[in-house]
Design a protein around this motif. Structure first.
Motif, PDB file in Angstrom:
ATOM      1  N   THR A   1      19.963 -28.499 -41.711  1.00  0.00           N
ATOM      2  CA  THR A   1      19.241 -29.713 -41.346  1.00  0.00           C
ATOM      3  C   THR A   1      19.448 -30.750 -42.433  1.00  0.00           C
ATOM      4  OG1 THR A   1      17.176 -29.078 -42.444  1.00  0.00           O
ATOM      5  CG2 THR A   1      17.464 -28.367 -40.149  1.00  0.00           C
ATOM      6  N   PHE A   2      19.417 -32.018 -42.027  1.00  0.00           N
ATOM      7  CA  PHE A   2      19.518 -33.104 -42.985  1.00  0.00           C
ATOM      8  C   PHE A   2      18.425 -34.107 -42.694  1.00  0.00           C
ATOM      9  CE2 PHE A   2      20.913 -37.358 -44.185  1.00  0.00           C
ATOM     10  CZ  PHE A   2      21.143 -37.158 -45.537  1.00  0.00           C
ATOM     11  N   GLY A   3      17.730 -34.507 -43.733  1.00  0.00           N
ATOM     12  CA  GLY A   3      16.686 -35.518 -43.605  1.00  0.00           C
ATOM     13  C   GLY A   3      16.084 -35.813 -44.950  1.00  0.00           C
ATOM     14  N   ASN A   4      15.627 -37.048 -45.123  1.00  0.00           N
ATOM     15  CA  ASN A   4      15.024 -37.467 -46.393  1.00  0.00           C
ATOM     16  C   ASN A   4      15.940 -37.167 -47.574  1.00  0.00           C
ATOM     17  OD1 ASN A   4      12.695 -38.297 -45.045  1.00  0.00           O
ATOM     18  ND2 ASN A   4      11.799 -36.252 -45.174  1.00  0.00           N
ATOM     19  N   SER A   5      17.242 -37.425 -47.382  1.00  0.00           N
ATOM     20  CA  SER A   5      18.256 -37.245 -48.430  1.00  0.00           C
ATOM     21  C   SER A   5      18.383 -35.800 -48.898  1.00  0.00           C
ATOM     22  CB  SER A   5      17.952 -38.146 -49.638  1.00  0.00           C
ATOM     23  OG  SER A   5      17.931 -39.488 -49.244  1.00  0.00           O
ATOM     24  N   ARG A   6      17.992 -34.842 -48.055  1.00  0.00           N
ATOM     25  CA  ARG A   6      18.095 -33.435 -48.429  1.00  0.00           C
ATOM     26  C   ARG A   6      18.777 -32.642 -47.317  1.00  0.00           C
ATOM     27  NH1 ARG A   6      12.263 -31.883 -51.166  1.00  0.00           N
ATOM     28  NH2 ARG A   6      12.355 -33.400 -52.843  1.00  0.00           N
ATOM     29  N   THR A   7      19.540 -31.676 -47.748  1.00  0.00           N
ATOM     30  CA  THR A   7      20.168 -30.761 -46.802  1.00  0.00           C
ATOM     31  C   THR A   7      19.569 -29.383 -47.012  1.00  0.00           C
ATOM     32  OG1 THR A   7      22.242 -31.996 -46.849  1.00  0.00           O
ATOM     33  CG2 THR A   7      22.352 -29.749 -46.042  1.00  0.00           C
ATOM     34  N   HIS A   8      19.186 -28.728 -45.916  1.00  0.00           N
ATOM     35  CA  HIS A   8      18.660 -27.372 -45.978  1.00  0.00           C
ATOM     36  C   HIS A   8      19.545 -26.476 -45.134  1.00  0.00           C
ATOM     37  CE1 HIS A   8      14.934 -28.608 -47.966  1.00  0.00           C
ATOM     38  NE2 HIS A   8      14.917 -29.631 -47.134  1.00  0.00           N
ATOM     39  N   ASN A   9      20.009 -25.383 -45.707  1.00  0.00           N
ATOM     40  CA  ASN A   9      20.824 -24.412 -44.987  1.00  0.00           C
ATOM     41  C   ASN A   9      20.002 -23.162 -44.718  1.00  0.00           C
ATOM     42  OD1 ASN A   9      23.282 -25.897 -44.959  1.00  0.00           O
ATOM     43  ND2 ASN A   9      23.561 -25.409 -47.114  1.00  0.00           N
ATOM     44  N   TYR A  10      20.049 -22.706 -43.482  1.00  0.00           N
ATOM     45  CA  TYR A  10      19.346 -21.497 -43.079  1.00  0.00           C
ATOM     46  C   TYR A  10      20.402 -20.457 -42.716  1.00  0.00           C
ATOM     47  CZ  TYR A  10      15.482 -24.783 -42.750  1.00  0.00           C
ATOM     48  OH  TYR A  10      14.542 -25.749 -43.028  1.00  0.00           O
ATOM     49  N   PHE A  11      20.764 -19.618 -43.679  1.00  0.00           N
ATOM     50  CA  PHE A  11      21.768 -18.591 -43.442  1.00  0.00           C
ATOM     51  C   PHE A  11      21.134 -17.435 -42.668  1.00  0.00           C
ATOM     52  CE2 PHE A  11      23.420 -20.919 -47.021  1.00  0.00           C
ATOM     53  CZ  PHE A  11      24.763 -21.050 -46.697  1.00  0.00           C
ATOM     54  N   LEU A  12      21.889 -16.906 -41.743  1.00  0.00           N
ATOM     55  CA  LEU A  12      21.364 -15.870 -40.864  1.00  0.00           C
ATOM     56  C   LEU A  12      22.117 -14.579 -41.119  1.00  0.00           C
ATOM     57  CD1 LEU A  12      21.251 -18.175 -37.775  1.00  0.00           C
ATOM     58  CD2 LEU A  12      19.322 -17.474 -39.158  1.00  0.00           C
ATOM     59  N   ALA A  13      21.476 -13.667 -41.792  1.00  0.00           N
ATOM     60  CA  ALA A  13      22.108 -12.390 -42.115  1.00  0.00           C
ATOM     61  C   ALA A  13      21.025 -11.341 -42.282  1.00  0.00           C
ATOM     62  CB  ALA A  13      22.937 -12.501 -43.397  1.00  0.00           C
ATOM     63  N   SER A  14      21.426 -10.084 -42.182  1.00  0.00           N
ATOM     64  CA  SER A  14      20.492  -8.990 -42.370  1.00  0.00           C
ATOM     65  C   SER A  14      20.009  -8.971 -43.820  1.00  0.00           C
ATOM     66  CB  SER A  14      21.184  -7.659 -42.037  1.00  0.00           C
ATOM     67  OG  SER A  14      20.440  -6.575 -42.557  1.00  0.00           O
TER      68      SER A  14
END
Length: 200
Positions: A119-132
């Motif tokens: 996601t990108f918003g408010n000058s920040r990027t957040h990554n949600y990695f999906l793994a066990s």
């Protein structure tokens, strides 16, 4: 002044550089090749303040992901499939007319898995990695078949889920996906609905 503007734009420029097309896009001229695969999926993002969400699948090589762009299935939200929690269901809410967005990709066949949401918003990027958590292996594995149109289903991603709400919801709407693909007149071939298991 110029320096301040640059530092405000730097995160966006960095993100834009990462948003390169991952694979040849399906166009009005695309024809299904016997050695390639077409992947179709839906994607919608529920967000509070984010201005963009992305979804990425990667081709599995052993227990890890390939870094080759032609083995990467990537899509970014468009205005119609970025929904807002704010004002949900109220008159004049920002979600009026918004719906699931559909995407089609030309990729190499083989095993793929859902890799991450960003996601990108408010000058920040957040990554949600999906793994066990136990093995660090990816989940939601799917085998993409050559010479076929592989429908992976529809993915709803909650960027900031409420308590006990799953971050990823998977469903299917084959008529909607077929209606989307009908906009590509030369793209014909066998349809397969691929089972995708979203694990907790």
């Amino acid at each position: 002044m110029l320096k301040a503007v640059f530092w405000r734009l730097a995160p966006l420029l960095l993100l834009t550089g990462c948003l390169r097309p991952a694979e040849p896009p399906v166009t009005a001229e695309t024809v299904l090749q016997p050695t390639k695969a077409i992947v179709v999926h839906g994607f919608v993002c529920l967000a509070f303040s984010e201005t963009m969400c992305t979804i990425e699948f990667g081709r599995l090589i052993g227990d890890g992901f390939s870094e080759t762009d032609s083995q990467r299935i990537y899509a970014a939200t468009r205005p119609e499939n970025l929904l807002r929690y704010a004002g949900w269901g109220l008159p004049g809410a920002p979600n009026v007319g918004k719906k699931m967005g559909y995407y089609a990709h030309v990729v190499e066949p083989g095993p793929y898995a859902l890799k991450l949401f960003s996601t990108f918003g408010n000058s920040r990027t957040h990554n949600y990695f999906l793994a066990s958590k136990e093995t660090n292996r990816p989940f939601a594995r799917v085998d993409v078949e050559a010479g076929k149109i592989n429908y992976l289903g529809d993915f709803t991603f909650n960027s900031t889920p409420f308590k006990d709400q799953p971050r990823v919801i998977h469903g299917e709407d084959r008529p909607a996906a077929e209606a989307y693909l009908a906009t590509f007149p030369k793209l014909t071939g066998e349809w397969v609905v691929k089972p995708v298991r979203i694990e907790p």
